[in-house]
Every structure is written in structure tokens, then in C-alpha cells.
Design a protein around this motif. Structure first.
Motif, PDB file in Angstrom:
ATOM      1  N   GLU A 213       0.835  -1.195   0.000  1.00  0.00           N
ATOM      2  CA  GLU A 213       0.000   0.000   0.000  1.00  0.00           C
ATOM      3  C   GLU A 213       0.873   1.249   0.000  1.00  0.00           C
ATOM      4  O   GLU A 213       1.919   1.280   0.660  1.00  0.00           O
ATOM      5  CB  GLU A 213      -0.919   0.038   1.218  1.00  0.00           C
ATOM      6  N   ARG A 214       0.413   2.262  -0.718  1.00  0.00           N
ATOM      7  CA  ARG A 214       1.050   3.571  -0.692  1.00  0.00           C
ATOM      8  C   ARG A 214      -0.006   4.589  -0.255  1.00  0.00           C
ATOM      9  O   ARG A 214      -0.930   4.899  -0.996  1.00  0.00           O
ATOM     10  CB  ARG A 214       1.590   3.937  -2.079  1.00  0.00           C
ATOM     11  N   PRO A 215       0.104   5.081   0.977  1.00  0.00           N
ATOM     12  CA  PRO A 215      -0.966   5.949   1.501  1.00  0.00           C
ATOM     13  C   PRO A 215      -1.051   7.303   0.820  1.00  0.00           C
ATOM     14  O   PRO A 215      -2.110   7.917   0.821  1.00  0.00           O
ATOM     15  CB  PRO A 215      -0.617   6.088   2.982  1.00  0.00           C
ATOM     16  N   LYS A 216       0.023   7.795   0.269  1.00  0.00           N
ATOM     17  CA  LYS A 216       0.013   9.119  -0.346  1.00  0.00           C
ATOM     18  C   LYS A 216       0.129   8.985  -1.860  1.00  0.00           C
ATOM     19  O   LYS A 216       1.055   8.376  -2.378  1.00  0.00           O
ATOM     20  CB  LYS A 216       1.167   9.962   0.185  1.00  0.00           C
ATOM     21  N   THR A 217      -0.846   9.551  -2.528  1.00  0.00           N
ATOM     22  CA  THR A 217      -0.853   9.542  -3.988  1.00  0.00           C
ATOM     23  C   THR A 217      -1.095  10.965  -4.473  1.00  0.00           C
ATOM     24  O   THR A 217      -1.181  11.911  -3.689  1.00  0.00           O
ATOM     25  CB  THR A 217      -1.951   8.612  -4.534  1.00  0.00           C
TER      26      THR A 217
ATOM     27  N   SER B 217      -5.880  13.410  -3.188  1.00  0.00           N
ATOM     28  CA  SER B 217      -6.093  13.538  -1.752  1.00  0.00           C
ATOM     29  C   SER B 217      -7.157  12.556  -1.278  1.00  0.00           C
ATOM     30  O   SER B 217      -8.210  12.404  -1.904  1.00  0.00           O
ATOM     31  CB  SER B 217      -6.528  14.964  -1.410  1.00  0.00           C
TER      32      SER B 217
ATOM     33  N   TYR C 251      -5.644   6.071  -1.476  1.00  0.00           N
ATOM     34  CA  TYR C 251      -4.391   5.322  -1.376  1.00  0.00           C
ATOM     35  C   TYR C 251      -4.320   4.287  -2.495  1.00  0.00           C
ATOM     36  O   TYR C 251      -5.335   3.883  -3.064  1.00  0.00           O
ATOM     37  CB  TYR C 251      -4.239   4.665  -0.009  1.00  0.00           C
ATOM     38  N   GLN C 252      -3.100   3.861  -2.802  1.00  0.00           N
ATOM     39  CA  GLN C 252      -2.864   2.949  -3.917  1.00  0.00           C
ATOM     40  C   GLN C 252      -2.329   1.625  -3.391  1.00  0.00           C
ATOM     41  O   GLN C 252      -1.540   1.584  -2.439  1.00  0.00           O
ATOM     42  CB  GLN C 252      -1.859   3.550  -4.900  1.00  0.00           C
ATOM     43  N   THR C 253      -2.763   0.527  -4.017  1.00  0.00           N
ATOM     44  CA  THR C 253      -2.216  -0.788  -3.697  1.00  0.00           C
ATOM     45  C   THR C 253      -1.434  -1.318  -4.895  1.00  0.00           C
ATOM     46  O   THR C 253      -1.692  -0.947  -6.041  1.00  0.00           O
ATOM     47  CB  THR C 253      -3.320  -1.796  -3.339  1.00  0.00           C
TER      48      THR C 253
ATOM     49  N   TYR D 274      -6.729   2.052  -6.867  1.00  0.00           N
ATOM     50  CA  TYR D 274      -6.837   3.344  -6.194  1.00  0.00           C
ATOM     51  C   TYR D 274      -8.149   3.324  -5.400  1.00  0.00           C
ATOM     52  O   TYR D 274      -9.231   3.166  -5.982  1.00  0.00           O
ATOM     53  CB  TYR D 274      -6.824   4.487  -7.195  1.00  0.00           C
TER      54      TYR D 274
ATOM     55  N   SER E 267      -9.868   6.375   0.953  1.00  0.00           N
ATOM     56  CA  SER E 267      -9.418   6.047   2.306  1.00  0.00           C
ATOM     57  C   SER E 267     -10.569   6.004   3.305  1.00  0.00           C
ATOM     58  O   SER E 267     -10.503   5.255   4.289  1.00  0.00           O
ATOM     59  CB  SER E 267      -8.376   7.073   2.782  1.00  0.00           C
TER      60      SER E 267
END
Length: 714
Positions: free
Chosen positions: A458-462, A465, A468-470, A525, A528
């Protein structure tokens, strides 16, 4: 009826509520303990018990109930009201305004003469009557009555009857010697009519359906509905086809705690155009006993392959070359599974080069064991199957196939990973008729090695706003060594994988020789806060490692799914063969969903094999509101390769407070075994009188099937 209720559902186009809310508690009035309060300009008292005579702006109120008039007499001993001159009764959900009345308060019984207006909020009904006799709070009889669900002064339709009755408790109404008028034009007479008060199901004749097509001529159907019980009902529909004869359609539905289902059938003796009897049956029954026993019976059969083209698309011939019928019974408990099923097929594709029918099962027996408890770190699974494969083509290879396969796996799971190596051993044997090889009883034992690994990142910051991206890479290894299984018969109907999930999924008891590695990756995507998935993109491919493989790698499999704000969404699947640039497959579907059942769909399907286009179809369908109460809908499927329409339709709907009419013209390319193809044009007209019924009930089901995401309801 409250203003909020008025704005919802089928009365949403009405300009105002039929009745505004009233103050007071209806339950207090029903209890008989509500005090009576009276105001007037003048009063006179006579007799004992006292009889009051009131004049001038008289108002008698009791809980939520009020009587208003100029002259009113109230006998306190009998609890009776008598009036001379205009009188109005108003209570929760009711209004009666007449020239005079005699009414008993406590039993709520009375008579109103010269009724210029009455309103019943429960059914959105209003009208006038020579006389209304109220026999209780829920049952009322009428003489010389008019009835409509339109707003007063804007009656699109009116029902006039010599006498009628309305029961708001059972939600049923009856009228005798009734005349239906649209505007001022009488259009229909019936000596007796039963109608629902609200949305209740009611035994009786439903509105007729009228249609016109080139194949059948004028069509008239008169359905009769039988409300047998709250969980049982049936519909019998005689249908006259002017070019064919009289068909009887029937449908029975039931719902019980352990089982539910429906059965429908059609029978046309000696079709005048076809030259023989025509029939169809379609039934679906489900059994559910406790948590262990399940069952299902599905049967789809027709007398001939052209039945659906002539009488409707009940069995969805567009997507299937064969109709499937099957029965199954399964039991599961404590990790054990046992099932018995049988299956058969009926050809409905008239194309001369149509493939052979899939093998039928008569029957198949499955027994398995997959315990919930692990054996230390290991998981155990045992599966077995015995199937008698049958084909009507007697010279075709067929017979019994049986399997037994125990499997042991070592699953390792964590929040961000999954890894499971496993080993299985499978024993497969046959007892064949018409074997293609010399051995009629071939057998083989094969080990199967598999390993499945997945990672969740997971990447919480994309760049967006709150999103989050997996990243989800996956690799799957499968090895089935050569034990001579390539010479075994193949009764399956599996095809090459066309999406990523199938790329990683193996067919039960598949022992085709292989050593392969499948790799794939998915990224998503996700919102959150809500967990809504805005976008997912996937790609995968299988690599064949053994030297005798027919190709080194599979097609590239890609998929894109989007769900965007504003009602927009898209599905795109694209596959291509890296070893043969002439093999490609594309499927695209773009959607938009608006308010009030608005929808737009755009689709494209294209397939090339060895550089030759074998499928190239474009689709469009939509339902759009031009303004409140006016909607247009249309759709078309175009064979872009042969430059011809497979089907198209266009229609219009206009709705008001108490009515709606719809008209559709539809063209469909028909397949005929004798004379090739032809285009059949059909006109459908539907007039809905809300609260009473209407003429026709085919357009809404038609639109629901043809326009994805559109549900016009009732």
C-alpha cells in the motif's frame, strides 16, 4: 399522505399532496375515549339526553377527526350527527364533502348524500358520488361514483360506476357497471371490475397487452392473476396471435422456508404458420434445508429452435447455442461434501456450422473432504468424482470418467503476503464407448505440484487527496509431469483464459501435462474513508516451460476498471497473442448513471484470429430524461464487420401524476434454419393508469433487459 410521501414513488409527478396531514391521534379516536369539542356561532339545546343544534361555522372535532358545516345537530345520547346543508368530514387519510350527512361517531358509520368530493390518501383516489355509505373506519360503499388517481381538476382518466366498494384494510376495491374514460372519451366498459387500493396484489384480470409484428400480426393477451396466498401466486394468459392461433401461457411462483421457485410454460396447438404444435417450459426450483442440504432443479426446453424468435427472448438465445437443464443435490457438514447432479442440453442455434453439443452428465457424483482443522501447519483436501458423459451423437466417444485426488498444502499467511506450496496426487480412469484409441479403459496416476504467492503493498500518499494505492503482484507455479495423460479423452468444454482471475484458476481434475509459471500484477486506487475502488488495472501472462508445449507463453491478459464520480464507469479488457500478432481480443464498456434511472451505455467487442476479424460488434443504449415526465430511450447493436444491425429500438415515455404512456419500435435480426435471416419489426404500446392498471406490460421488462442499469419499476 404526507408531502414527503407524495414526492416519492409513482406519485412523484403530482404537483401537490392529495391530502395534507391533520392534527390529532387516530388511535385515540379508534379507542372511543376521545372527547368531542364543538365551536359554532350559535347553539340550542333540547331534550334529555341533550340534543344540540349548532349554526354558523360549525366545527365538531374528535382526536384527528373534524366535521365542518353551517348547520349540525348532535344527539349526545345516540352519539349521532345529522346535518342539513354542506358538510365536510376530514380525518387522517380521508375527506368527504357532501350536501347532507347522518353519522354515528363511535361505530364510525354513516351516510353522506350528494357528495361533491371525496379523497382517500391510501390509494391516491378522489372523485364524487351520489351517495357514500361508510360501514366502519375502513370499509365504504358508493353509489353513482366517479374515481380517479389524478389530482382534482386534472383528471387524465376517470372511472365511473353505478356502485362500488373500497376496503382500505384489505386494500381492495370493486366496481359494478364501470366505464373507463380517458379525458372525456369513454374507452372501456365492464360489468364488474376489481382493483387494488394501493400496491396490494389482487386476484383478477390484469390489463390486456396489445402488439403488432410482421411475424405474428396483431397480438392480444389477457392475463388473469391468482393471488393464492402471501407466498403463492399464479398467472394464466391466453394470447391470440392473428397469424398463428391461440397460445396459453402460465406461471406459478411459490416461496416456503425450505424451498422456493417458479415454473412457466407455453402451449400453442397447431401454429398456423409453423404447421405444428409449439411449446416451451422454463422452471427453476431451489431447496435449502438447514445449513447442510442444498438442491436445485432447472429446466429449459422448447419444441423447436425458432420458438424464442417467434414468441419472445425468454431463454436468451442471443448468448447461447444450447439450453441447459440440470438437477443437483448437495450436502455439506464438518468439512465433508457430497453431491449428485445430472445435466442435459438442447440445441437452439440454427447456424449450419454450430459446434457439437457439450457432453451431458447422467449423472455425476462428487465426494470430498476438506476439514476446517489443520494438521499442524498443513491443510488437507480430498476430492473424488464419478461422471457418466453422454452424447446424442452415438458414434461420438463417450462413457464414464472418474477421479480421486488427495492434496496437501502449507499455507503461510500474513497481513501483506500469502504463500502456499502444495502437492497433489490424482488417479484418473475411464470406461469408454466408441474409444478413439484401442484401450477402452485407460487409467493414469499423476502427481501435481503447485505454489501460489501474493504480496499486498500500500502507498498511503498519492496524487489524489484521500486516496491510497495498492500494488498486488502474484506468481503461480504449476507442474504436471508426463504420465501418458495426453492420450486420454477430453470431455470438458474449457476454453482459453480471457481474464486475469481465470489465468490463475485451474480446472477441477485437470491433469494436462504442463510446467508453467503465471505472473500478474494488479494496482488499485481506493478511497481512504469509504473503501470505494476508483480504479483497478491488471495484467498477466503464463509462461510454458516444458519443451513439448505448443507455445512458449499465453496471451497477454489486461483489464482496466474505473468507477469515477458523477456516475461514470468503464470496463476495458484487451488480450493479444505475442507470438501471433493476428490474434487479438478487445472488450470495452463505458457507462454513465444519472438520477431518476438515467443511463448511457457504449460497448465495443472485437476479436481477430490469425489476422481475420471473427467478431466486431458495437453497442449503444440509453434512457434519458428530456424534462420531468418525458423520457427517451434507444439502443442498437451493430455488426460492424458485415455492416448490418443485429437489433435496434427507439421509444418515448410521457408520464404525468396519474398516468404514463410508452411506445417502442424494435427491429431484430432473426435467424431461420430454412430461409436464412430476416428482420422482424415490432411495435409496442403501453398505457399505464396509476392506481388502476393499464394496457400492456411488455415495454418495461423489455427496457430492463436491453438497457444496462435502467430499471423503470412499476
Amino acid at each position: 399522505m404526507t408531502a414527503e410521501a407524495q414526492d416519492n414513488g409513482r406519485w412523484a409527478l403530482c404537483a401537490a399532496p392529495l391530502l395534507e396531514p391533520v392534527a390529532g391521534n387516530a388511535e385515540m379516536r379508534a379507542s372511543g375515549r376521545a372527547p368531542v369539542r364543538i365551536t359554532a356561532d350559535s347553539a340550542r339545546i333540547t331534550g334529555s339526553p341533550p340534543v344540540y343544534e349548532f349554526s354558523g361555522d360549525v366545527m365538531l372535532s374528535r382526536a384527528d377527526q373534524t366535521f365542518e358545516g353551517e348547520h349540525l345537530q348532535y344527539d349526545t345520547g345516540a352519539g349521532e350527527i345529522q346535518t342539513q346543508g354542506e358538510i365536510q368530514l376530514r380525518e387522517s387519510g380521508w375527506l368527504i364533502a357532501g350536501a347532507r350527512a347522518r353519522y354515528l361517531l363511535d361505530p364510525e358509520r354513516g351516510r353522506f348524500d350528494g357528495v361533491r368530493e371525496y379523497r382517500i390518501a391510501a390509494a391516491h383516489m378522489q372523485g364524487s358520488a351520489e351517495q357514500i355509505i361508510r360501514e366502519g373506519p375502513t370499509f365504504t360503499r358508493y353509489k353513482g361514483v366517479t374515481l380517479s388517481t389524478c389530482l382534482p381538476g386534472n383528471e387524465f382518466w376517470t372511472l365511473s360506476a353505478s356502485r362500488a366498494s373500497i376496503d382500505t384494510e384489505s386494500r381492495q376495491g370493486r366496481a359494478h357497471h364501470a366505464i373507463l374514460s380517458v379525458g372525456r372519451l369513454p374507452v372501456f366498459y365492464t360489468p364488474y371490475l376489481q382493483f387494488p387500493v394501493g400496491n396490494e396484489r389482487l386476484t383478477g384480470f390484469l390489463a390486456p397487452t396489445i402488439g403488432q409484428s410482421k411475424r405474428n400480426g396483431t397480438t392480444v393477451a389477457l392475463p388473469w392473476y391468482w393471488n393464492i396466498a402471501p407466498n403463492y401466486d399464479a398467472t394464466v394468459t391466453p394470447t391470440s396471435y392473428w397469424k398463428r392461433g391461440l397460445m396459453m401461457d402460465s406461471e406459478f411462483r411459490y416461496l416456503e422456508e425450505a424451498f422456493a421457485g417458479e415454473i412457466s410454460g407455453s402451449y400453442l396447438p397447431h401454429d398456423d404458420r409453423f404447421g405444428q404444435d409449439r411449446w416451451a417450459i422454463n422452471q427453476d426450483h431451489k431447496l435449502h434445508v438447514g445449513n447442510s442440504l442444498r438442491g436445485r432443479l432447472v429446466q429449459q426446453r422448447t419444441s423447436d429452435t425458432e420458438f424464442s424468435d417467434d414468441f419472445g427472448d425468454e431463454f436468451d438465445y442471443r448468448s447461447a447455442a444450447f439450453l441447459e437443464s440440470y438437477a443437483e443435490l448437495s450436502w455439506a457438514r464438518n468439512g465433508w461434501l457430497a453431491s449428485l447432479d445430472a445435466q442435459s442440453w438442447q440445441r437452439v442455434d440454427v447456424e449450419p456450422d454450430a459446434p457439437s453439443a457439450p457432453y451431458a452428465r447422467r449423472p455425476r457424483v462428487q465426494v470430498g473432504y476438506s476439514p476446517f482443522q489443520r494438521f499442524g501447519p498443513l491443510e488437507l483436501d480430498i476430492a473424488s468424482e464419478w461422471t457418466d458423459f453422454y452424447s446424442r451423437e452415438r458414434d461420438r466417444e463417450q462413457g464414464v470418467e472418474y477421479h480421486f485426488s488427495p492434496k496437501i498444502g502449507l499455507p503461510l499467511r500474513g497481513p501483506a503476503y500469502f504463500f502456499e506450496p502444495s502437492i497433489a496426487w490424482q488417479y484418473t480412469g475411464y470406461e469408454l464407448e466408441n474409444p478413439q484409441a484401442t484401450d477402452a479403459t485407460p487409467r493414469v496416476s499423476v502427481p501435481i505440484y503447485e505454489a501460489d504467492a501474493r504480496i499486498f503493498l500500500e502507498r498511503p500518499k498519492t496524487a489524489f487527496s484521500g486516496v491510497y494505492q495498492t500494488l498486488e503482484p502474484r506468481i503461480f507455479y504449476r507442474n504436471v509431469p508426463d504420465r501418458g495423460q495426453d492420450s486420454l479423452p477430453d470431455f470438458s468444454t474449457t476454453s482459453a483464459p480471457t481474464n486475469l482471475s481465470r489465468l490463475f484458476r485451474t480446472t477441477a481434475f485437470d491433469i494436462e501435462r504442463t510446467e508453467q509459471v503465471t505472473v500478474g500484477v494488479t494496482t488499485r486506487y481506493i478511497d481512504s474513508d469509504t473503501g470505494r475502488e476508483f480504479l483497478s488495472a491488471s495484467a498477466g501472462q503464463t509462461f510454458y516451460l516444458h519443451e513439448d508445449a505448443s507455445r512458449d507463453r499465453s496471451d497477454y491478459i489486461t483489464a482496466l476498471r474505473m468507477s469515477l464520480p458523477g456516475g461514470y464507469s468503464a470496463d476495458i479488457d484487451y488480450n493479444w497473442n505475442p507470438e501471433n500478432s493476428g490474434d487479438r481480443q478487445l472488450r470495452t464498456l463505458l457507462r454513465w448513471r444519472g438520477d431518476d434511472d438515467e443511463a448511457i451505455n457504449l460497448g465495443l467487442r472485437r476479436r481477430k484470429q490469425d489476422g481475420e476479424v471473427t467478431l466486431y460488434d458495437g453497442e449503444i443504449s440509453f434512457a434519458l430524461s428530456l424534462r420531468p415526465g418525458l423520457r427517451i430511450f434507444a439502443g442498437m447493436t451493430e455488426d460492424l464487420q458485415n455492416d448490418r444491425n443485429r437489433n435496434e429500438f427507439v421509444g418515448l415515455e410521457q408520464g404525468g401524476c396519474c398516468h404514463a404512456w410508452r411506445i417502442v419500435m424494435a427491429d431484430e435480426l432473426q435467424r431461420n434454419a430454412d430461409d436464412g435471416t430476416s428482420v422482424d419489426r415490432e411495435y409496442m404500446l403501453e398505457l399505464e393508469l396509476r392506481g388502476l392498471g393499464g394496457i400492456g406490460d411488455r415495454i418495461r421488462p423489455f427496457l430492463r433487459d436491453e438497457i444496462d442499469g435502467y430499471d423503470p419499476g412499476r
